[in-house]
Design a protein around this motif. Sequence first.
Motif, PDB file in Angstrom:
ATOM      1  N   LYS A  18       0.766  -1.184  -0.099  1.00 50.82           N
ATOM      2  CA  LYS A  18       0.015   0.175   0.050  1.00 50.82           C
ATOM      3  C   LYS A  18       0.824   1.174   0.143  1.00 50.82           C
ATOM      4  CE  LYS A  18      -3.801  -2.242   2.381  1.00 50.82           C
ATOM      5  NZ  LYS A  18      -4.764  -2.341   3.643  1.00 50.82           N
ATOM      6  N   LYS A  19       0.360   2.348  -0.706  1.00 49.35           N
ATOM      7  CA  LYS A  19       1.295   3.549  -0.904  1.00 49.35           C
ATOM      8  C   LYS A  19       0.214   4.737  -0.972  1.00 49.35           C
ATOM      9  CE  LYS A  19       4.697   6.273  -1.118  1.00 49.35           C
ATOM     10  NZ  LYS A  19       5.422   6.941   0.181  1.00 49.35           N
ATOM     11  N   SER A  20       0.270   5.620  -0.165  1.00 49.82           N
ATOM     12  CA  SER A  20      -0.421   6.868  -0.427  1.00 49.82           C
ATOM     13  C   SER A  20       0.504   8.054  -0.297  1.00 49.82           C
ATOM     14  CB  SER A  20      -1.498   7.026   0.571  1.00 49.82           C
ATOM     15  OG  SER A  20      -2.312   6.000   0.581  1.00 49.82           O
ATOM     16  N   PHE A  21       0.081   9.240  -0.873  1.00 42.31           N
ATOM     17  CA  PHE A  21       0.747  10.642  -1.055  1.00 42.31           C
ATOM     18  C   PHE A  21      -0.343  11.510  -0.352  1.00 42.31           C
ATOM     19  CE2 PHE A  21       3.021   8.585  -4.354  1.00 42.31           C
ATOM     20  CZ  PHE A  21       4.356   8.579  -4.142  1.00 42.31           C
ATOM     21  N   GLY A  22      -0.233  11.579   1.453  1.00 42.47           N
ATOM     22  CA  GLY A  22      -1.189  12.513   1.959  1.00 42.47           C
ATOM     23  C   GLY A  22      -2.445  11.625   1.842  1.00 42.47           C
ATOM     24  N   ASN A  23      -3.721  12.398   1.256  1.00 40.10           N
ATOM     25  CA  ASN A  23      -4.895  11.620   1.340  1.00 40.10           C
ATOM     26  C   ASN A  23      -5.122  10.822  -0.017  1.00 40.10           C
ATOM     27  OD1 ASN A  23      -5.805  12.509   3.700  1.00 40.10           O
ATOM     28  ND2 ASN A  23      -6.324  14.556   2.753  1.00 40.10           N
ATOM     29  N   GLN A  24      -4.109  10.886  -1.068  1.00 35.91           N
ATOM     30  CA  GLN A  24      -4.386  10.148  -2.146  1.00 35.91           C
ATOM     31  C   GLN A  24      -3.848   8.766  -2.094  1.00 35.91           C
ATOM     32  OE1 GLN A  24      -2.387  12.084  -5.756  1.00 35.91           O
ATOM     33  NE2 GLN A  24      -3.547  11.130  -6.950  1.00 35.91           N
ATOM     34  N   VAL A  25      -4.662   7.974  -2.375  1.00 37.14           N
ATOM     35  CA  VAL A  25      -4.219   6.324  -2.214  1.00 37.14           C
ATOM     36  C   VAL A  25      -3.886   6.072  -3.558  1.00 37.14           C
ATOM     37  CG1 VAL A  25      -4.864   4.239  -1.852  1.00 37.14           C
ATOM     38  CG2 VAL A  25      -5.751   6.001  -0.499  1.00 37.14           C
ATOM     39  N   ILE A  26      -2.423   5.538  -3.856  1.00 39.47           N
ATOM     40  CA  ILE A  26      -2.028   5.456  -5.280  1.00 39.47           C
ATOM     41  C   ILE A  26      -1.886   3.908  -5.160  1.00 39.47           C
ATOM     42  CG2 ILE A  26      -0.200   5.642  -6.614  1.00 39.47           C
ATOM     43  CD1 ILE A  26      -1.140   8.123  -6.012  1.00 39.47           C
ATOM     44  N   LEU A  27      -1.653   3.041  -4.535  1.00 42.28           N
ATOM     45  CA  LEU A  27      -1.556   1.702  -4.558  1.00 42.28           C
ATOM     46  C   LEU A  27      -2.385   1.046  -3.190  1.00 42.28           C
ATOM     47  CD1 LEU A  27       2.205   0.974  -5.353  1.00 42.28           C
ATOM     48  CD2 LEU A  27       0.203   0.863  -6.784  1.00 42.28           C
ATOM     49  N   GLN A  28      -3.379   0.373  -3.529  1.00 39.97           N
ATOM     50  CA  GLN A  28      -4.401  -0.093  -2.457  1.00 39.97           C
ATOM     51  C   GLN A  28      -4.129  -1.382  -1.701  1.00 39.97           C
ATOM     52  OE1 GLN A  28      -8.542   0.912  -2.903  1.00 39.97           O
ATOM     53  NE2 GLN A  28      -8.199   1.897  -4.696  1.00 39.97           N
ATOM     54  N   ASP A  29      -3.737  -2.367  -2.510  1.00 37.12           N
ATOM     55  CA  ASP A  29      -3.423  -3.519  -1.961  1.00 37.12           C
ATOM     56  C   ASP A  29      -2.880  -4.543  -3.068  1.00 37.12           C
ATOM     57  OD1 ASP A  29      -2.988  -5.785  -0.436  1.00 37.12           O
ATOM     58  OD2 ASP A  29      -5.192  -6.244  -0.276  1.00 37.12           O
ATOM     59  N   ILE A  30      -1.495  -4.179  -3.481  1.00 38.43           N
ATOM     60  CA  ILE A  30      -0.980  -5.030  -4.568  1.00 38.43           C
ATOM     61  C   ILE A  30      -0.070  -6.275  -3.903  1.00 38.43           C
ATOM     62  CG2 ILE A  30       0.624  -4.981  -6.363  1.00 38.43           C
ATOM     63  CD1 ILE A  30      -1.680  -3.373  -6.775  1.00 38.43           C
ATOM     64  N   SER A  31      -0.497  -7.342  -4.420  1.00 37.64           N
ATOM     65  CA  SER A  31       0.323  -8.610  -4.344  1.00 37.64           C
ATOM     66  C   SER A  31       0.682  -9.140  -5.760  1.00 37.64           C
ATOM     67  CB  SER A  31      -0.380  -9.555  -3.392  1.00 37.64           C
ATOM     68  OG  SER A  31      -0.382  -8.916  -2.203  1.00 37.64           O
ATOM     69  N   LEU A  32       1.999  -9.419  -5.830  1.00 37.50           N
ATOM     70  CA  LEU A  32       2.377 -10.145  -7.266  1.00 37.50           C
ATOM     71  C   LEU A  32       3.802 -10.765  -6.923  1.00 37.50           C
ATOM     72  CD1 LEU A  32       4.590  -8.216  -8.775  1.00 37.50           C
ATOM     73  CD2 LEU A  32       2.807  -6.454  -8.964  1.00 37.50           C
ATOM     74  N   SER A  33       4.192 -11.622  -8.105  1.00 40.40           N
ATOM     75  CA  SER A  33       5.277 -12.218  -8.112  1.00 40.40           C
ATOM     76  C   SER A  33       6.121 -12.013  -9.356  1.00 40.40           C
ATOM     77  CB  SER A  33       5.440 -13.665  -7.936  1.00 40.40           C
ATOM     78  OG  SER A  33       4.742 -13.762  -6.428  1.00 40.40           O
ATOM     79  N   LEU A  34       7.423 -12.096  -9.618  1.00 39.83           N
ATOM     80  CA  LEU A  34       8.063 -12.109 -10.802  1.00 39.83           C
ATOM     81  C   LEU A  34       8.759 -13.437 -10.703  1.00 39.83           C
ATOM     82  CD1 LEU A  34       9.138 -11.053 -13.584  1.00 39.83           C
ATOM     83  CD2 LEU A  34      11.030  -9.951 -12.146  1.00 39.83           C
ATOM     84  N   MET A  35       8.884 -14.378 -11.761  1.00 43.28           N
ATOM     85  CA  MET A  35       9.599 -15.494 -11.491  1.00 43.28           C
ATOM     86  C   MET A  35      10.820 -15.460 -12.539  1.00 43.28           C
ATOM     87  SD  MET A  35       7.106 -16.897  -9.873  1.00 43.28           S
ATOM     88  CE  MET A  35       7.969 -18.550  -9.665  1.00 43.28           C
ATOM     89  N   GLU A  36      11.937 -16.379 -12.314  1.00 39.15           N
ATOM     90  CA  GLU A  36      13.190 -16.355 -12.993  1.00 39.15           C
ATOM     91  C   GLU A  36      12.965 -16.441 -14.434  1.00 39.15           C
ATOM     92  OE1 GLU A  36      17.433 -18.121 -11.603  1.00 39.15           O
ATOM     93  OE2 GLU A  36      15.806 -19.549 -11.791  1.00 39.15           O
ATOM     94  N   GLY A  37      13.684 -15.414 -15.144  1.00 38.81           N
ATOM     95  CA  GLY A  37      13.712 -15.866 -16.604  1.00 38.81           C
ATOM     96  C   GLY A  37      12.444 -15.119 -17.113  1.00 38.81           C
ATOM     97  N   GLU A  38      11.514 -14.490 -16.378  1.00 38.35           N
ATOM     98  CA  GLU A  38      10.192 -14.055 -17.142  1.00 38.35           C
ATOM     99  C   GLU A  38       9.996 -12.701 -17.374  1.00 38.35           C
ATOM    100  OE1 GLU A  38       5.596 -14.668 -15.465  1.00 38.35           O
ATOM    101  OE2 GLU A  38       7.074 -14.223 -13.974  1.00 38.35           O
ATOM    102  N   ASN A  39       9.291 -12.301 -18.244  1.00 39.01           N
ATOM    103  CA  ASN A  39       9.031 -10.999 -18.595  1.00 39.01           C
ATOM    104  C   ASN A  39       7.523 -10.795 -18.088  1.00 39.01           C
ATOM    105  OD1 ASN A  39      11.426  -9.955 -19.911  1.00 39.01           O
ATOM    106  ND2 ASN A  39      10.791 -10.223 -21.915  1.00 39.01           N
TER     107      ASN A  39
END
Length: 249
Positions: A18-39
């Motif tokens: 989660k990431k906000s700037f003041g009252n502006q929410v930019i990222l609310q609830d991000i979950s992800l993975s990057l696997m080896e060798g992947e684009n």
Amino acid sequence: MINQVKKSKKVVEIINLKKSFGNQVILQDISLSLMEGENLVILGKSGSGKSVLIKCLIGLLTTDSGQINVFEENMNTSTGKELALLREKIGFLFQSSALYDSMTVRQNLEFPLRRIKKNLTENQIEEKVNEVLENVGLIESINKMPSELSGGMRKRISLARTLVVDPKLMLYDEPTTGLDPITSNEISLLILDIQKKYKTSSIIITHDIKCTQKTANRIIMIEDGLIYKEGSLESFENESDLLIKSYFN
């Protein structure tokens, strides 16, 4: 269509970010993975939080909450020295190319080598600079100044500077922004070539569908700071959802 990468170990894991700037929410609830060798392409319109996500990933921005693991190291709890060592394994291609205007192409590439690969001889430095310039097709520009280069050439030189220290993880922030269609296509193909030659794992931040179609092994679409859809290029192209169709039609 690009072949799917065989899943192996996780190079990047983001959990409930989660990431906000003041009252502006930019990222609310991000979950992800990057696997080896992947684009992995992170797709979304301007202002959706894509660039904020990638800046959190390398520690340019602090997160409000959540966890970021890179090469199985927790970025949230790493010390300054540990972060510096981690960043040496990460290549970051900025939107603006970010070359040093007062240095020649050769000097731009030598600078990170001398700072990070301190045990290299002068001959080894020269060989490495020549190698990466050959790989981006611009060896003839080695003694030019950035002001003498086109936008596409600056992007390629910036990419060469990133590759010169042999990163294991590549982060591309809008790699085709501001480029004409032909040059954009060349940069997209170069990203694929780098994946094969350097065995990199990559996160590509973009809103460019043609770049997405050429480079993606997997796509995550962000909308309003949330993951809207995750899947293969084929699943996105066959999606009936109107928002997703607006990107691909």
